[in-house]
Design an enzyme around this catalytic site. Structure first.
Site, PDB file in Angstrom:
ATOM      1  CG  ASN A  14     -12.616   3.376   3.497  1.00 39.64           C
ATOM      2  OD1 ASN A  14     -11.644   3.816   2.878  1.00 39.64           O
ATOM      3  ND2 ASN A  14     -12.565   2.264   4.208  1.00 39.64           N
ATOM      4  NE  ARG A  71      -3.763  -0.358   2.492  1.00 35.45           N
ATOM      5  CZ  ARG A  71      -4.990  -0.800   2.238  1.00 35.45           C
ATOM      6  NH1 ARG A  71      -5.219  -2.071   2.104  1.00 35.45           N
ATOM      7  NH2 ARG A  71      -5.990   0.035   2.131  1.00 35.45           N
ATOM      8  CE1 TYR A  75      -4.807   6.456  -3.037  1.00 37.26           C
ATOM      9  CE2 TYR A  75      -4.913   5.856  -0.719  1.00 37.26           C
ATOM     10  CZ  TYR A  75      -5.454   6.507  -1.816  1.00 37.26           C
ATOM     11  OH  TYR A  75      -6.631   7.217  -1.689  1.00 37.26           O
ATOM     12  CG  ASP A  76      -0.794   3.895   2.545  1.00 34.19           C
ATOM     13  OD1 ASP A  76      -1.723   3.919   1.722  1.00 34.19           O
ATOM     14  OD2 ASP A  76      -0.700   3.016   3.434  1.00 34.19           O
ATOM     15  CD  GLU A  77       5.420   6.293   3.140  1.00 33.94           C
ATOM     16  OE1 GLU A  77       5.924   7.425   3.189  1.00 33.94           O
ATOM     17  OE2 GLU A  77       5.081   5.662   4.154  1.00 33.94           O
ATOM     18  N   GLY A  78       2.840   8.236  -1.251  1.00 36.30           N
ATOM     19  CA  GLY A  78       2.607   9.290  -2.253  1.00 36.30           C
ATOM     20  C   GLY A  78       1.721  10.381  -1.688  1.00 36.30           C
ATOM     21  CE  LYS A  79      -4.211  10.242  -2.664  1.00 33.26           C
ATOM     22  NZ  LYS A  79      -4.948  11.302  -3.349  1.00 33.26           N
TER      23      LYS A  79
HETATM   24  N1  LIG Z   1     -13.196   7.120  -2.423  1.00 28.16           N
HETATM   25  C1  LIG Z   1     -12.587   7.092  -1.251  1.00 28.16           C
HETATM   26  O1  LIG Z   1     -13.030   6.422  -0.294  1.00 28.16           O
HETATM   27  C2  LIG Z   1     -11.342   7.908  -1.017  1.00 28.16           C
HETATM   28  C3  LIG Z   1     -10.750   7.849   0.266  1.00 28.16           C
HETATM   29  C4  LIG Z   1      -9.598   8.597   0.491  1.00 28.16           C
HETATM   30  C5  LIG Z   1      -9.073   9.390  -0.500  1.00 28.16           C
HETATM   31  N2  LIG Z   1      -9.667   9.420  -1.741  1.00 28.16           N
HETATM   32  C6  LIG Z   1      -9.025  10.256  -2.748  1.00 28.16           C
HETATM   33  O2  LIG Z   1      -9.994  10.989  -3.467  1.00 28.16           O
HETATM   34  C7  LIG Z   1      -9.593  11.093  -4.835  1.00 28.16           C
HETATM   35  C8  LIG Z   1     -10.693  10.576  -5.723  1.00 28.16           C
HETATM   36  O3  LIG Z   1     -10.993   9.234  -5.367  1.00 28.16           O
HETATM   37  P1  LIG Z   1     -12.115   8.396  -6.116  1.00 28.16           P
HETATM   38  O4  LIG Z   1     -12.721   7.474  -5.119  1.00 28.16           O
HETATM   39  O5  LIG Z   1     -12.989   9.309  -6.884  1.00 28.16           O
HETATM   40  O6  LIG Z   1     -11.197   7.520  -7.082  1.00 28.16           O
HETATM   41  P2  LIG Z   1     -11.355   7.216  -8.644  1.00 28.16           P
HETATM   42  O7  LIG Z   1     -10.351   6.166  -8.952  1.00 28.16           O
HETATM   43  O8  LIG Z   1     -12.780   6.947  -8.964  1.00 28.16           O
HETATM   44  O9  LIG Z   1     -10.956   8.600  -9.308  1.00 28.16           O
HETATM   45  C9  LIG Z   1      -9.634   8.987  -9.545  1.00 28.16           C
HETATM   46  C10 LIG Z   1      -9.587   9.703 -10.870  1.00 28.16           C
HETATM   47  O10 LIG Z   1      -8.244  10.141 -11.108  1.00 28.16           O
HETATM   48  C11 LIG Z   1      -7.910   9.820 -12.459  1.00 28.16           C
HETATM   49  N3  LIG Z   1      -6.453   9.677 -12.542  1.00 28.16           N
HETATM   50  C12 LIG Z   1      -5.679   8.716 -11.993  1.00 28.16           C
HETATM   51  N4  LIG Z   1      -4.395   8.931 -12.276  1.00 28.16           N
HETATM   52  C13 LIG Z   1      -4.346  10.070 -13.035  1.00 28.16           C
HETATM   53  C14 LIG Z   1      -3.305  10.792 -13.649  1.00 28.16           C
HETATM   54  N5  LIG Z   1      -2.015  10.416 -13.538  1.00 28.16           N
HETATM   55  N6  LIG Z   1      -3.618  11.911 -14.348  1.00 28.16           N
HETATM   56  C15 LIG Z   1      -4.911  12.308 -14.480  1.00 28.16           C
HETATM   57  N7  LIG Z   1      -5.938  11.643 -13.928  1.00 28.16           N
HETATM   58  C16 LIG Z   1      -5.660  10.541 -13.201  1.00 28.16           C
HETATM   59  C17 LIG Z   1      -8.653   8.531 -12.749  1.00 28.16           C
HETATM   60  O11 LIG Z   1      -8.805   8.245 -14.121  1.00 28.16           O
HETATM   61  C18 LIG Z   1      -9.985   8.811 -12.047  1.00 28.16           C
HETATM   62  O12 LIG Z   1     -10.867   9.501 -12.894  1.00 28.16           O
HETATM   63  C19 LIG Z   1      -8.288  10.324  -4.970  1.00 28.16           C
HETATM   64  O13 LIG Z   1      -7.202  11.230  -4.881  1.00 28.16           O
HETATM   65  C20 LIG Z   1      -8.298   9.404  -3.780  1.00 28.16           C
HETATM   66  O14 LIG Z   1      -6.997   9.077  -3.352  1.00 28.16           O
HETATM   67  C21 LIG Z   1     -10.786   8.701  -2.019  1.00 28.16           C
END
Ligand SMILES: NC(=O)c1ccc[n+]([C@@H]2O[C@H](COP(=O)([O-])OP(=O)(O)OC[C@H]3O[C@@H](n4cnc5c(N)ncnc54)[C@H](O)[C@@H]3O)[C@@H](O)[C@H]2O)c1
Length: 197
Positions: free
Chosen positions: A176, A144, A147-151
């Site tokens: 979540n 993980r 993801y975790d370290e990138g964030k």
């Molecule tokens: N859904 C959750 O429970 C949750 C929890 C914590 C954090 N987040 C964060 O919220 C954000 C959105 O999450 P989500 O659930 O909508 O996820 P998702 O996967 O549905 O949406 C992510 C979007 O980013 C786009 N993407 C990915 N890499 C890309 C890149 N290099 N360049 C351009 N676009 C790119 C994808 O195509 C997608 O449309 C993310 O940053 C995620 O880490 C979501």
């Protein structure tokens, strides 16, 4: 419209991003969605297709982007472990290079910028519920980590751009979130809000 803003939403074709685009357009803002469609889909934005307030660009945030906007919501990053572990190097690049590119853009434009962070920055926490000052228990080498370290690095970059360049930033640690009918609002979408300059 008075107070109309040009707003960039990266990851705008994803689950949360598409709801956010719809919300911002419904408020009368001019919305530019940027997405590479790795996990996102144009179908999520079908209802905005013919809306003159909405535009979409296929672009990977790991590469620089030159557009003119007033605010940036940086959501681009696959959120599901199946997707982000499929290409871990690209996942880290998306968070880190994506943050650098979007922060650089925000600095040039003096635009406000929001980072979609995550409860995963706490790793496998010993404390429940986590408070904002809890630093977490993280594994930098686990599956993980990309993801975790990138964030975590993205949060550091956002914070340092605020300290060093006085950039107006917000970091939201999203827990979540699920459900096709989840409607995000700035007040009730995410449980933790950090840095509200
Ligand atoms: N859904 C959750 O429970 C949750 C929890 C914590 C954090 N987040 C964060 O919220 C954000 C959105 O999450 P989500 O659930 O909508 O996820 P998702 O996967 O549905 O949406 C992510 C979007 O980013 C786009 N993407 C990915 N890499 C890309 C890149 N290099 N360049 C351009 N676009 C790119 C994808 O195509 C997608 O449309 C993310 O940053 C995620 O880490 C979501």
């Amino acid at each position: 419209m008075k107070n109309q803003k040009k707003i960039l939403v990266t990851g705008g074709a994803g689950f949360l991003g598409s709801h956010l685009c719809k919300l911002l357009v419904s408020e009368g803002h001019d919305v530019l969605c940027v997405d590479n469609f790795y996990t996102g889909n144009k179908k999520n934005l079908e209802e905005l297709r013919d809306n003159p307030l909405f535009e979409i660009i296929r672009h990977d945030v790991t590469f620089p982007l030159y557009v003119e906007v007033d605010e940036i919501y940086n959501l681009a990053c696959p959120a599901s472990p199946v997707h982000y572990q499929h290409d871990p190097v690209q996942t880290t690049k998306t968070s880190v290079h994506g943050a650098i590119n979007m922060l650089g853009l925000a600095k040039r434009l003096n635009a406000k910028i929001l980072q979609a962070s995550t409860s995963e920055i706490y790793g496998d926490p010993e404390v429940h519920p986590q408070t904002e000052d809890y630093r977490g228990r993280v594994n930098i080498l686990g599956p993980r980590a990309c993801y975790d370290e990138g964030k975590r690095c993205a949060e550091t970059l956002f914070h340092d751009y605020h300290i060093q360049h006085n950039l107006r930033i917000k970091i939201m640690r999203i827990f979540n979130t699920y459900g096709p009918t989840c409607i995000p609002t700035m007040a009730g979408w995410f449980p933790i809000l950090l840095f509200r300059p």
